[in-house]
Design a protein around this motif. Sequence first.
Motif, PDB file in Angstrom:
ATOM      1  N   GLU A  51      41.376 -19.739  22.771  1.00  0.00           N
ATOM      2  CA  GLU A  51      42.012 -18.665  22.018  1.00  0.00           C
ATOM      3  C   GLU A  51      41.700 -17.332  22.700  1.00  0.00           C
ATOM      4  OE1 GLU A  51      40.444 -21.824  19.059  1.00  0.00           O
ATOM      5  OE2 GLU A  51      39.721 -20.809  20.868  1.00  0.00           O
ATOM      6  N   LYS A  52      42.692 -16.468  22.811  1.00  0.00           N
ATOM      7  CA  LYS A  52      42.543 -15.226  23.565  1.00  0.00           C
ATOM      8  C   LYS A  52      41.956 -14.121  22.697  1.00  0.00           C
ATOM      9  CE  LYS A  52      46.475 -16.231  26.582  1.00  0.00           C
ATOM     10  NZ  LYS A  52      47.862 -15.850  26.955  1.00  0.00           N
ATOM     11  N   GLU A  53      40.812 -13.583  23.129  1.00  0.00           N
ATOM     12  CA  GLU A  53      40.242 -12.397  22.502  1.00  0.00           C
ATOM     13  C   GLU A  53      40.887 -11.145  23.100  1.00  0.00           C
ATOM     14  OE1 GLU A  53      35.992 -12.470  22.804  1.00  0.00           O
ATOM     15  OE2 GLU A  53      35.811 -14.431  21.842  1.00  0.00           O
ATOM     16  N   GLY A  54      40.614  -9.995  22.481  1.00  0.00           N
ATOM     17  CA  GLY A  54      41.221  -8.752  22.938  1.00  0.00           C
ATOM     18  C   GLY A  54      40.895  -8.413  24.377  1.00  0.00           C
ATOM     19  N   SER A  55      39.680  -8.766  24.812  1.00  0.00           N
ATOM     20  CA  SER A  55      39.279  -8.442  26.187  1.00  0.00           C
ATOM     21  C   SER A  55      40.136  -9.142  27.225  1.00  0.00           C
ATOM     22  CB  SER A  55      37.807  -8.811  26.402  1.00  0.00           C
ATOM     23  OG  SER A  55      36.959  -7.832  25.845  1.00  0.00           O
ATOM     24  N   PHE A  56      40.766 -10.243  26.835  1.00  0.00           N
ATOM     25  CA  PHE A  56      41.653 -10.949  27.770  1.00  0.00           C
ATOM     26  C   PHE A  56      42.686  -9.989  28.345  1.00  0.00           C
ATOM     27  CE2 PHE A  56      45.413 -13.342  28.863  1.00  0.00           C
ATOM     28  CZ  PHE A  56      44.935 -14.485  29.462  1.00  0.00           C
ATOM     29  N   TYR A  57      43.296  -9.201  27.470  1.00  0.00           N
ATOM     30  CA  TYR A  57      44.363  -8.304  27.907  1.00  0.00           C
ATOM     31  C   TYR A  57      43.809  -7.045  28.572  1.00  0.00           C
ATOM     32  CZ  TYR A  57      47.174 -11.508  25.244  1.00  0.00           C
ATOM     33  OH  TYR A  57      47.774 -12.654  24.781  1.00  0.00           O
ATOM     34  N   THR A  58      42.602  -6.645  28.176  1.00  0.00           N
ATOM     35  CA  THR A  58      41.957  -5.515  28.847  1.00  0.00           C
ATOM     36  C   THR A  58      41.699  -5.850  30.310  1.00  0.00           C
ATOM     37  OG1 THR A  58      40.866  -4.945  26.767  1.00  0.00           O
ATOM     38  CG2 THR A  58      40.005  -3.933  28.756  1.00  0.00           C
ATOM     39  N   VAL A  59      41.128  -7.005  30.538  1.00  0.00           N
ATOM     40  CA  VAL A  59      40.874  -7.443  31.915  1.00  0.00           C
ATOM     41  C   VAL A  59      42.190  -7.550  32.676  1.00  0.00           C
ATOM     42  CG1 VAL A  59      39.962  -9.304  33.345  1.00  0.00           C
ATOM     43  CG2 VAL A  59      38.758  -8.649  31.253  1.00  0.00           C
ATOM     44  N   LYS A  60      43.188  -8.115  32.030  1.00  0.00           N
ATOM     45  CA  LYS A  60      44.491  -8.298  32.668  1.00  0.00           C
ATOM     46  C   LYS A  60      45.058  -6.973  33.168  1.00  0.00           C
ATOM     47  CE  LYS A  60      49.132 -10.129  31.563  1.00  0.00           C
ATOM     48  NZ  LYS A  60      49.236 -11.214  32.556  1.00  0.00           N
ATOM     49  N   GLU A  61      44.924  -5.917  32.362  1.00  0.00           N
ATOM     50  CA  GLU A  61      45.463  -4.622  32.778  1.00  0.00           C
ATOM     51  C   GLU A  61      44.601  -3.973  33.854  1.00  0.00           C
ATOM     52  OE1 GLU A  61      46.922  -0.240  31.108  1.00  0.00           O
ATOM     53  OE2 GLU A  61      46.156  -1.739  29.686  1.00  0.00           O
ATOM     54  N   ILE A  62      43.288  -3.965  33.650  1.00  0.00           N
ATOM     55  CA  ILE A  62      42.406  -3.274  34.602  1.00  0.00           C
ATOM     56  C   ILE A  62      42.433  -3.945  35.955  1.00  0.00           C
ATOM     57  CG2 ILE A  62      39.989  -2.674  35.082  1.00  0.00           C
ATOM     58  CD1 ILE A  62      39.629  -2.393  32.025  1.00  0.00           C
ATOM     59  N   TRP A  63      42.533  -5.266  35.962  1.00  0.00           N
ATOM     60  CA  TRP A  63      42.513  -6.001  37.228  1.00  0.00           C
ATOM     61  C   TRP A  63      43.902  -6.372  37.741  1.00  0.00           C
ATOM     62  CZ3 TRP A  63      37.673  -9.712  36.663  1.00  0.00           C
ATOM     63  CH2 TRP A  63      36.526  -8.975  36.975  1.00  0.00           C
ATOM     64  N   SER A  64      44.922  -5.797  37.147  1.00  0.00           N
ATOM     65  CA  SER A  64      46.260  -6.045  37.676  1.00  0.00           C
ATOM     66  C   SER A  64      46.331  -5.572  39.122  1.00  0.00           C
ATOM     67  CB  SER A  64      47.308  -5.301  36.852  1.00  0.00           C
ATOM     68  OG  SER A  64      48.564  -5.358  37.500  1.00  0.00           O
ATOM     69  N   PRO A  65      46.893  -6.386  40.017  1.00  0.00           N
ATOM     70  CA  PRO A  65      47.013  -5.953  41.417  1.00  0.00           C
ATOM     71  C   PRO A  65      48.080  -4.889  41.624  1.00  0.00           C
ATOM     72  CG  PRO A  65      47.988  -8.117  41.115  1.00  0.00           C
ATOM     73  CD  PRO A  65      47.346  -7.765  39.817  1.00  0.00           C
ATOM     74  N   VAL A  66      48.832  -4.591  40.592  1.00  0.00           N
ATOM     75  CA  VAL A  66      49.702  -3.407  40.592  1.00  0.00           C
ATOM     76  C   VAL A  66      49.158  -2.459  39.541  1.00  0.00           C
ATOM     77  CG1 VAL A  66      52.011  -2.512  40.144  1.00  0.00           C
ATOM     78  CG2 VAL A  66      51.741  -4.698  41.339  1.00  0.00           C
ATOM     79  N   GLN A  67      48.836  -1.264  39.942  1.00  0.00           N
ATOM     80  CA  GLN A  67      48.343  -0.242  39.025  1.00  0.00           C
ATOM     81  C   GLN A  67      49.346   0.911  38.972  1.00  0.00           C
ATOM     82  OE1 GLN A  67      45.326  -0.084  37.094  1.00  0.00           O
ATOM     83  NE2 GLN A  67      45.352  -2.277  37.554  1.00  0.00           N
ATOM     84  N   VAL A  68      49.636   1.370  37.760  1.00  0.00           N
ATOM     85  CA  VAL A  68      50.552   2.492  37.570  1.00  0.00           C
ATOM     86  C   VAL A  68      49.730   3.767  37.438  1.00  0.00           C
ATOM     87  CG1 VAL A  68      52.365   3.478  36.138  1.00  0.00           C
ATOM     88  CG2 VAL A  68      52.216   0.990  36.424  1.00  0.00           C
ATOM     89  N   GLU A  69      50.014   4.735  38.283  1.00  0.00           N
ATOM     90  CA  GLU A  69      49.307   6.012  38.206  1.00  0.00           C
ATOM     91  C   GLU A  69      49.636   6.693  36.869  1.00  0.00           C
ATOM     92  OE1 GLU A  69      47.127   7.064  40.238  1.00  0.00           O
ATOM     93  OE2 GLU A  69      47.406   5.832  42.009  1.00  0.00           O
ATOM     94  N   PRO A  70      48.701   7.491  36.325  1.00  0.00           N
ATOM     95  CA  PRO A  70      48.933   8.133  35.024  1.00  0.00           C
ATOM     96  C   PRO A  70      50.245   8.913  34.984  1.00  0.00           C
ATOM     97  CG  PRO A  70      46.647   8.409  35.705  1.00  0.00           C
ATOM     98  CD  PRO A  70      47.370   7.808  36.875  1.00  0.00           C
ATOM     99  N   VAL A  71      50.942   8.780  33.873  1.00  0.00           N
ATOM    100  CA  VAL A  71      52.250   9.421  33.746  1.00  0.00           C
ATOM    101  C   VAL A  71      52.502   9.721  32.274  1.00  0.00           C
ATOM    102  CG1 VAL A  71      53.459   7.203  33.531  1.00  0.00           C
ATOM    103  CG2 VAL A  71      54.719   9.217  34.338  1.00  0.00           C
ATOM    104  N   THR A  72      53.221  10.807  32.017  1.00  0.00           N
ATOM    105  CA  THR A  72      53.742  11.092  30.686  1.00  0.00           C
ATOM    106  C   THR A  72      55.231  10.806  30.697  1.00  0.00           C
ATOM    107  OG1 THR A  72      52.090  12.793  30.210  1.00  0.00           O
ATOM    108  CG2 THR A  72      54.144  12.883  28.960  1.00  0.00           C
ATOM    109  N   ILE A  73      55.685  10.036  29.716  1.00  0.00           N
ATOM    110  CA  ILE A  73      57.108   9.699  29.633  1.00  0.00           C
ATOM    111  C   ILE A  73      57.673  10.319  28.358  1.00  0.00           C
ATOM    112  CG2 ILE A  73      58.777   7.821  29.387  1.00  0.00           C
ATOM    113  CD1 ILE A  73      57.021   6.136  31.174  1.00  0.00           C
TER     114      ILE A  73
END
Length: 931
Positions: free
Chosen positions: A532-554
Amino acid sequence: MTKHLLAILVFLFSPNLFAQPTETLFLSGTDAANTVEWDFLCTDGRNSGEWTKIPVPSNWELQGFGTYNYGHNWKNKDKKLGKEHGLYKYEFEVPANWKGKTINIVFDGSMTDTNVKINGKLAGEMHQGAFYRFKYDISKLLKYGKTNTLEVDVAKHSANESVNRAERQADFWIFGGIFRPVFLEALPAVHMTRTAINAKADGSFNSLIVLNQSKSDYSVWVDLFDLDGNKIGKTVQAEIKKGTTETFVSGKFNNIKSWNPEWPTLYDLKISLKKGTDVIHEVTERIGFRTVELRQHDGFYINNEKVVFKGVNRHSFWPETGRCLSEENLLEDIRLIKEMNMNAVRCSHYVPDKRFLELCDSMGLFVLDEVTGWQDGYDTIVGPKLIKETVLKDENHPSVVIWDHGNEGGWLFENEKWLQYWDIQKRPVICPWLLHNGADTHHYPEFEHAIGRTVNGNDPFMATELLHGLYDGGHGAGLESFWRSYESTPLLAGGFLWVLVDEAVLRTDMEGTVFDADGNHAPDGILGPHREKEGSFYTVKEIWSPVQVEPVTINKKWNGRLFLKNKFIYTDLIDCVFTWKALKTKVGSTEQIVTGSGIAPSPKAHPGETAMVEMQYGNALEEADIFEFKAVNHEGYELYTWSWPVVQPTEKAQDFITEIHSDSEVKVNENGNIVSAESDGITVSFNKKDGTIISVKNEKGAISFSGGPLPVGVDSEVTGTQWDMNKKGEFYFEITYSKYPQKAVWTLHKNGLLELEAEQIKQSLKDIDYIGLTFNYPEEKVKGIKWMGRGPYRVWKNRIKGSNMGIWEKAYNNTITGESFENLVYPEFKGYHGNLYWATLETSESDFTVISETPNLFFRLFTPAEPQYVQGGVYPPLPEGDLSFLYEIPAIGTKFKSAEKLGSQSRKGIYRGHSGDENYPIKLWFDFRNN
């Protein structure tokens, strides 16, 4: 030509006529899902003393036998330490045509001391060590073409105390039994006993060939094939002279694709042993071409590219089967590891299943392969044997790039030499938690752990255990601070989070369905015991994504540009696919309307480069509230989907408010310390002493919302209240405070909406866990919630990443993260939630909605129950009340570290302002209407 003559010609000219591959016959099942029943007797504990049946492979505790023990039990005199034996019997037949061959019986894993008899005779010396492949030549003990009897005596407790210290006095569950497959292998009388291959990234290879005997001259032929069966290049040959049992075969194949986790290209290397023109034995090894180096004071290089390991520690574990796993268990673990954008796994704290490594080869993961030794190592008698068995079983897997010699003191340095002695690839050897052999693997560093180490060191570093999880703490919490700091130095070699799954085992010795984690001792993971996936699963997924999006305001005037950082090691961004979507939402509804979508052109950007991608979104943002951007890798797997609000909370709130029209008269009734206001079917009563809501009613009846606004996070007292009617004929009720918020004003509008505005923070604050306003609502009346904000998981101050902006919905649950194993429902219902726009609480009375006009406002939803075995910083404070609206929330720590030890994002809140600052008040709208 006659059929007989054709058959004779085929017989005479077939080059592989006498080729004899290794034949395999399983005596047990192949995995936990495919078992074979053997006769079994357990000598002590549950169901002992009688012959019965047991599935093989399995751990006998999970089958109802013997004694459950956690590894720490040896310290506890009140705990019975299971030292039972398991006696196994099985009858099997051996083909008559196997006579004259070499027949080995192979055990892939047996806990712990194992004696094997064939037809009443010992097959060889007792094997000691639980996690290793061992075999016996039983050719002379078999009855060919007849029934044979196998007897196995497995002692859970070893006669060798170093084995017990290394494997059984450890911080994990201790099981017994034959838990991995048992099979026979039939080899020609003259055969290859070892085919070790060192295949380099440039297509060159060197292979050590070892024969069981050498009474003639032989030759070795090596052919390479892709996985479609196409031959690559020319055959490479070498000679083995009579009397010589070893030789090296070297060569090079051109146009080879190297192996790495992003592009895990594999080949089949067929090795043929010939006597003259006859092929007498043939072995096919599935390999990958890759080069591994540890460069001093620099880092790990694989295929000449510097590697950062993004990994996790993994036990071989399933709640109902212990260390005995199925094919699907193995596949699921690898899929989930890769889904978190990890590229590596550490096999803690023992050698993994052979099949696990085969899947890591084909699916793409770097592997740290570990010789057991939790905090004590094997002696010099058994240690060298087990190291040899480790290397010989796993040496040809391209995924295995590092050998771990034990864990946290679980080594004997005299034994370390045998890892590279047997490994022809000379892979790096590390001792997890030491600075040793040129790599710093110190466990659980604090963020400021920097004197001569990590970012201030002189050696490549990777914590082989990082951010120890417990309950909802650790894992993703604090990871962003650590990782961004670590990325500031070229010495970063990676990190391995502790640990993948909650190791809660099914207790077959207890009534009912009980999953036991031995308090907080058993590993507590990013995933539950059934993944079962805990919240940290998705935190790790974003932080360690091999594509990172630079900060932006949309916003609606956004130029459509995103800047993408390529954090791959081997992949260009042009090989990825990027899509976008714009969404319109409605307050109180989960319905979303797509106002536009498209594919963004993939930019060309090598690893380490940043490239711009531009969305041609037309007028899609004019009506949109949310913008989503998804990155997908070349295999079609989502790397991450980012989302941003297009509108400010005040814009969304005003859209909703202006839709509600009513000219109802606002009526007021004052009775002692209570003042009540009524409009459009809504009646709200206030306490004139402290300004809090006493009751709310709509046309359907009472709504049990009360008790606020109560300031939390500061000591602030009510200094006065007053009410009146404003020029619009609306009721307002003003409350003043000694400190924050100094003033708050309730307004009941003619349309029945209740507005609250509490002044911005004006005083200096420090060491704040939380600050804002709180209210009461009975938890037992709640059925669920839907909301716009970050979700669907709760957040902590140091674990915001991984919670995306969107419309979410979840039913009420009372999950205690990492503890509610019998009813583990994720996402958890209770806790802090980020960036609230609106929330509709679904109740047994009447649903009601709260709309926020305050940016970046946190919404606290009830109080999660406290876990039984709290340790470290894993149960942060929560404010009074049930529903809170907060500027600040606390961070969460780990099992070993309080939150403040985990970096800047984990420190307590500080507010410094200046007279005249135009900050944001907490401005909320409450819709209690019976919609």
